[in-house]
Scaffold this motif. Structure first.
Motif, PDB file in Angstrom:
ATOM      1  N   GLY A   1       0.791  -1.182  -0.117  1.00 27.18           N
ATOM      2  CA  GLY A   1      -0.133   0.105   0.017  1.00 27.18           C
ATOM      3  C   GLY A   1       0.852   1.208   0.020  1.00 27.18           C
ATOM      4  O   GLY A   1       0.437   2.203  -0.740  1.00 27.18           O
ATOM      5  N   ILE A   2       1.759   1.311   0.881  1.00 19.80           N
ATOM      6  CA  ILE A   2       2.843   2.454   1.005  1.00 19.80           C
ATOM      7  C   ILE A   2       3.546   2.551  -0.302  1.00 19.80           C
ATOM      8  O   ILE A   2       3.745   3.623  -0.895  1.00 19.80           O
ATOM      9  N   GLY A   3       3.955   1.241  -1.058  1.00 17.87           N
ATOM     10  CA  GLY A   3       4.547   1.350  -2.068  1.00 17.87           C
ATOM     11  C   GLY A   3       3.905   1.961  -3.512  1.00 17.87           C
ATOM     12  O   GLY A   3       4.348   2.489  -4.279  1.00 17.87           O
ATOM     13  N   LEU A   4       2.425   1.559  -3.402  1.00 18.49           N
ATOM     14  CA  LEU A   4       1.611   2.200  -4.116  1.00 18.49           C
ATOM     15  C   LEU A   4       1.710   3.710  -4.282  1.00 18.49           C
ATOM     16  O   LEU A   4       1.782   4.428  -5.350  1.00 18.49           O
ATOM     17  N   ALA A   5       1.322   4.271  -3.153  1.00 20.03           N
ATOM     18  CA  ALA A   5       1.469   5.658  -2.855  1.00 20.03           C
ATOM     19  C   ALA A   5       2.928   6.283  -3.321  1.00 20.03           C
ATOM     20  O   ALA A   5       2.926   7.284  -3.918  1.00 20.03           O
ATOM     21  N   ALA A   6       3.987   5.507  -2.854  1.00 14.16           N
ATOM     22  CA  ALA A   6       5.186   6.015  -3.399  1.00 14.16           C
ATOM     23  C   ALA A   6       5.425   6.114  -4.693  1.00 14.16           C
ATOM     24  O   ALA A   6       5.834   7.012  -5.356  1.00 14.16           O
ATOM     25  N   PHE A   7       5.206   4.964  -5.360  1.00 13.52           N
ATOM     26  CA  PHE A   7       5.105   5.030  -7.013  1.00 13.52           C
ATOM     27  C   PHE A   7       4.402   6.227  -7.485  1.00 13.52           C
ATOM     28  O   PHE A   7       4.711   6.819  -8.318  1.00 13.52           O
ATOM     29  N   GLY A   8       3.161   6.223  -6.892  1.00 13.71           N
ATOM     30  CA  GLY A   8       2.150   7.605  -7.422  1.00 13.71           C
ATOM     31  C   GLY A   8       2.670   8.835  -7.158  1.00 13.71           C
ATOM     32  O   GLY A   8       2.793   9.766  -7.995  1.00 13.71           O
ATOM     33  N   GLY A   9       3.449   9.074  -6.022  1.00 13.57           N
ATOM     34  CA  GLY A   9       4.149  10.411  -5.846  1.00 13.57           C
ATOM     35  C   GLY A   9       5.427  10.624  -6.491  1.00 13.57           C
ATOM     36  O   GLY A   9       5.491  11.620  -7.200  1.00 13.57           O
ATOM     37  N   ALA A  10       6.347   9.527  -6.872  1.00 11.62           N
ATOM     38  CA  ALA A  10       7.372   9.473  -7.842  1.00 11.62           C
ATOM     39  C   ALA A  10       6.897   9.808  -9.207  1.00 11.62           C
ATOM     40  O   ALA A  10       7.588  10.621  -9.851  1.00 11.62           O
ATOM     41  N   VAL A  11       6.008   9.104  -9.738  1.00 13.70           N
ATOM     42  CA  VAL A  11       5.716   9.094 -10.987  1.00 13.70           C
ATOM     43  C   VAL A  11       4.955  10.436 -11.380  1.00 13.70           C
ATOM     44  O   VAL A  11       4.813  10.730 -12.752  1.00 13.70           O
ATOM     45  N   GLY A  12       4.117  10.836 -10.316  1.00  6.31           N
ATOM     46  CA  GLY A  12       3.331  12.231 -10.581  1.00  6.31           C
ATOM     47  C   GLY A  12       3.823  13.403 -10.284  1.00  6.31           C
ATOM     48  O   GLY A  12       3.286  14.326 -10.367  1.00  6.31           O
ATOM     49  N   SER A  13       5.130  13.290 -10.029  1.00  7.38           N
ATOM     50  CA  SER A  13       6.133  14.534  -9.515  1.00  7.38           C
ATOM     51  C   SER A  13       6.091  15.672 -10.716  1.00  7.38           C
ATOM     52  O   SER A  13       5.883  16.630 -10.476  1.00  7.38           O
ATOM     53  N   PRO A  14       5.997  15.042 -12.278  1.00  4.74           N
ATOM     54  CA  PRO A  14       5.900  16.154 -13.111  1.00  4.74           C
ATOM     55  C   PRO A  14       4.787  16.759 -13.326  1.00  4.74           C
ATOM     56  O   PRO A  14       4.588  17.863 -13.880  1.00  4.74           O
TER      57      PRO A  14
END
Length: 288
Positions: free
Chosen positions: A195-208
């Motif tokens: 669950g945290i990994g999903l949020a982390a992935f969203g944060g990293a890939v969504g930064s642009p």
């Protein structure tokens, strides 16, 4: 039409990020029974970690991968060192994750500063493309594809694999699952990490797509809560549908009704609760 298409693409891209965030939140709450108020903080922390790793490696996608792994590992640490000691104490868990939010926010300010930071999309998605004679940015389209792909993958894992069956069993009845021999604590820990990994992935890939600031965590946690309430706890399909609805209402509201943009998503949530208290695709308590 150009404005409508642009806003539609950006809204759906934001909806994909909300899905990545809220799906992880719903997964954690369903299995570990933890209302993780630090979820948005992990999202923002991963975005900053991805920013740093991208600068070190020169590769945006390596930065995303590293931030996702780091987020999952931090999730395991938070679960083992803090939340596992508070099982059965919901109020203490809420207060602990709220305190963790402040700690992470201060760490971000100390390491990266309080200034707003922008991230450039990776090549070859750093420029616009033409769709039906109209120009739209290409990276939001990438986010839409990623969001749909993750939704399909999660649905397949939860519905078609042994791991998914175990997660659904623990979500339905943790005591019975333990009686049947399932490793409930290990499943809860791995689910928390996922669950945290999903949020982390969203944060990293969504930064642009979203400018980074330490204050973004509270906004993203609030959005995750709204999406989960609208979609229904424990429903990946509900989380996906609700994320898109919230993003569309928020995005088009900001353009056409700017004075009511912030109110509109709360109005949507209240309307759904009034009609379906369990959420759009959630189940009533006590139903099989």
């Amino acid at each position: 039409m150009q404005l409508i298409l642009l806003q539609l693409v950006n809204s759906l891209a934001f909806g994909s990020l909300l899905f990545l965030l809220s799906a992880g939140f719903s997964l954690i709450f369903g299995v570990a029974k933890v209302a993780n108020l630090a979820h948005g903080a992990f999202y923002v922390l991963a975005a900053y970690i991805g920013l740093t790793l991208t600068g070190l490696t020169g590769n945006f996608w390596l930065g995303v991968l590293g931030a996702t792994v780091a987020g999952a590992l931090l999730g395991v640490l938070a679960d083992r060192l803090l939340l596992s000691r508070l099982h059965g104490h919901e109020l203490r868990q809420v207060l602990a994750t709220l305190g963790l939010t402040f700690v992470i926010s201060d760490l971000i300010r100390n390491r990266w500063g309080a200034d707003i930071k922008s991230v450039s999309p990776p090549a070859p998605f750093d420029g616009p493309i033409t769709v039906g004679g109209m120009i739209v940015p290409s990276y939001p389209l990438v986010l839409i594809v990623i969001g749909v792909a993750v939704f399909v993958l999660m649905r397949l894992v939860l519905r078609k694999t042994l791991a998914g069956a175990q997660i659904r069993a623990v979500t339905a009845d943790k005591v019975m699952a333990g009686t049947l021999g399932l490793p409930v604590l290990r499943i809860s820990m791995l689910t928390f990490a996922a669950g945290i990994g999903l949020a982390a992935f969203g944060g990293a890939v969504g930064s642009p797509q979203l400018a980074l600031s330490p204050n973004l965590d509270s906004r993203m946690t609030l959005y995750a809560l709204i999406v989960v309430v609208i979609g229904g706890l424990g429903s990946i399909e509900g989380a996906f549908l609700a994320a898109m609805l919230v993003a569309l209402v928020s995005g088009f509201g900001a353009v056409y009704f700017p004075a009511f943009a912030e109110i509109s998503i709360f109005a949507l949530m209240i309307l759904v609760i009034a009609v379906r208290p369990q959420g759009l695709l959630g189940r009533r308590l006590g139903n099989a």
